[in-house]
Design an enzyme around this catalytic site. Structure first.
Site, PDB file in Angstrom:
ATOM      1  CE  LYS A  53      -4.258  -3.106   2.445  1.00  0.00           C
ATOM      2  NZ  LYS A  53      -4.166  -2.901   3.674  1.00  0.00           N
ATOM      3  CD  GLN A  97      -3.305  -4.816   6.374  1.00  0.00           C
ATOM      4  OE1 GLN A  97      -3.563  -3.851   6.041  1.00  0.00           O
ATOM      5  NE2 GLN A  97      -3.999  -6.299   6.170  1.00  0.00           N
ATOM      6  CG  ASP A 120      -9.777   0.008   4.937  1.00  0.00           C
ATOM      7  OD1 ASP A 120      -9.176  -0.218   3.864  1.00  0.00           O
ATOM      8  OD2 ASP A 120      -9.507   0.021   5.710  1.00  0.00           O
TER       9      ASP A 120
HETATM   10  N1  GUN Z   1      -6.845  -6.728   5.930  1.00  0.00           N
HETATM   11  C1  GUN Z   1      -7.123  -7.748   5.208  1.00  0.00           C
HETATM   12  N2  GUN Z   1      -7.353  -7.047   3.744  1.00  0.00           N
HETATM   13  C2  GUN Z   1      -7.824  -5.940   4.423  1.00  0.00           C
HETATM   14  C3  GUN Z   1      -8.384  -4.387   3.797  1.00  0.00           C
HETATM   15  O1  GUN Z   1      -8.995  -4.354   3.066  1.00  0.00           O
HETATM   16  N3  GUN Z   1      -8.484  -3.070   4.981  1.00  0.00           N
HETATM   17  C4  GUN Z   1      -7.725  -3.429   6.038  1.00  0.00           C
HETATM   18  N4  GUN Z   1      -8.018  -2.230   6.388  1.00  0.00           N
HETATM   19  N5  GUN Z   1      -7.197  -4.296   6.678  1.00  0.00           N
HETATM   20  C5  GUN Z   1      -7.047  -5.772   5.404  1.00  0.00           C
END
Ligand code: GUN
Length: 281
Positions: A53, A97, A120
């Site tokens: 990311k 996350q 998100d």
């Molecule tokens: N963990 C797995 N996929 C995601 C996501 O799309 N966003 C976040 N914040 N954590 C994750």
């Protein structure tokens, strides 16, 4: 028949080129989009996702800030870090996350993020808006899937979409977005009897379970569109939830793993961050 393989990697790279230009235009107005990513603990998979990311932000010109906190961080400390970021005007998006260590309530954390910075789209306010089709953030993986379908000319209206998996991150919202596009949607999960009977009826099959081999060629209707959201390490190799080789012989269109949905997820995160930054331009 052998399916056309739908490269999310290529589409993501095209979209990110357009995004670079959008970021540049914002910068010329004095606004640099900013994303804060919080990682609690040292889960290797999460570390990889977060690194990807960050790299994507860097490549697009988005300012990214990584906040790494120890596994033992108390919940209230994490909540106060989020509150600081909610007030920080240089930050347009906040991503915590998941998963979080078990002593921290994920729902409390999600609800602490200002809905206007919830890139998100996990906050109940934004989930609700998506559900009623109101404009706002869309969840990254489901939105990435929708963009892939649209860009490859898949007609969604009137199609039978079968979703396997009912997580808040992927399964539930992807069904909702497809419903908003006028698909007939069926959700399947671990308690669904006769899963194959359901998957064989799918025009569009989305598999988001987190286990390799849940679906293979036998489970797919001839000519179906197969979207594989899985990310599993099997004997050292990265694999989806779908047995790709056999599924490819039945499907008309199929996403690979790696290089399918994954890159589109990150692209939609960048898109949400840019949209959020536009509000202060
Ligand atoms: N963990 C797995 N996929 C995601 C996501 O799309 N966003 C976040 N914040 N954590 C994750």
């Amino acid at each position: 028949m052998s399916a056309q393989v739908l490269s999310g990697k290529q589409l993501a790279s095209e979209k990110r080129e357009d995004m670079k230009a959008s970021v540049q235009a914002l910068k010329e107005k004095g606004v640099t989009p900013g994303l804060a990513v919080i990682l609690v603990g040292e889960d290797p998979a999460s570390q990889t996702y977060v690194r990807n990311k960050q790299k994507a932000c860097e490549n697009t010109g988005i300012h990214s800030e990584l906040i790494e906190l120890p596994e033992t961080t108390p919940e209230n400390e994490l909540l106060s870090r989020i509150e600081e970021l909610n007030r920080d005007e240089s930050i347009d998006g906040i991503l915590v996350q998941l998963p979080l260590p078990s002593h921290i309530s994920e729902q409390s954390v999600i609800e602490a993020i200002a809905p206007s910075k919830d890139v998100d789209c996990f906050h109940p306010t934004n989930v609700g808006k998506m559900m009623i089709g109101e404009e706002g953030f869309l969840p990254c993986t489901p939105h990435g899937i929708l963009v892939m379908l649209k860009e490859s000319g898949v007609d969604i209206a009137g199609k039978h979409a079968v979703i396997i998996g009912r997580s808040n991150i992927v399964g539930k919202p992807v069904g909702q977005l497809l419903l908003n596009e006028h698909a007939t949607v069926t959700y399947c999960h671990s308690r669904t009897p006769n899963l194959r009977e359901m998957t064989r009826q799918a025009d569009i099959l989305v598999v988001a379970v987190g286990r390799y081999g849940v679906v293979g060629g036998e489970d797919i209707k001839e000519g179906a569109v197969v979207i594989d959201v899985g990310m599993n390490r099997v004997e050292g190799k990265l694999r989806g939830d779908v047995e790709f080789e056999s599924a490819k012989e039945k499907a008309s269109l199929i996403t690979p793993v790696p290089g399918g949905v994954g890159p589109m997820t990150i692209t939609m995160l960048l898109d949400n961050t840019i949209h959020s930054a536009r509000k202060r331009s």
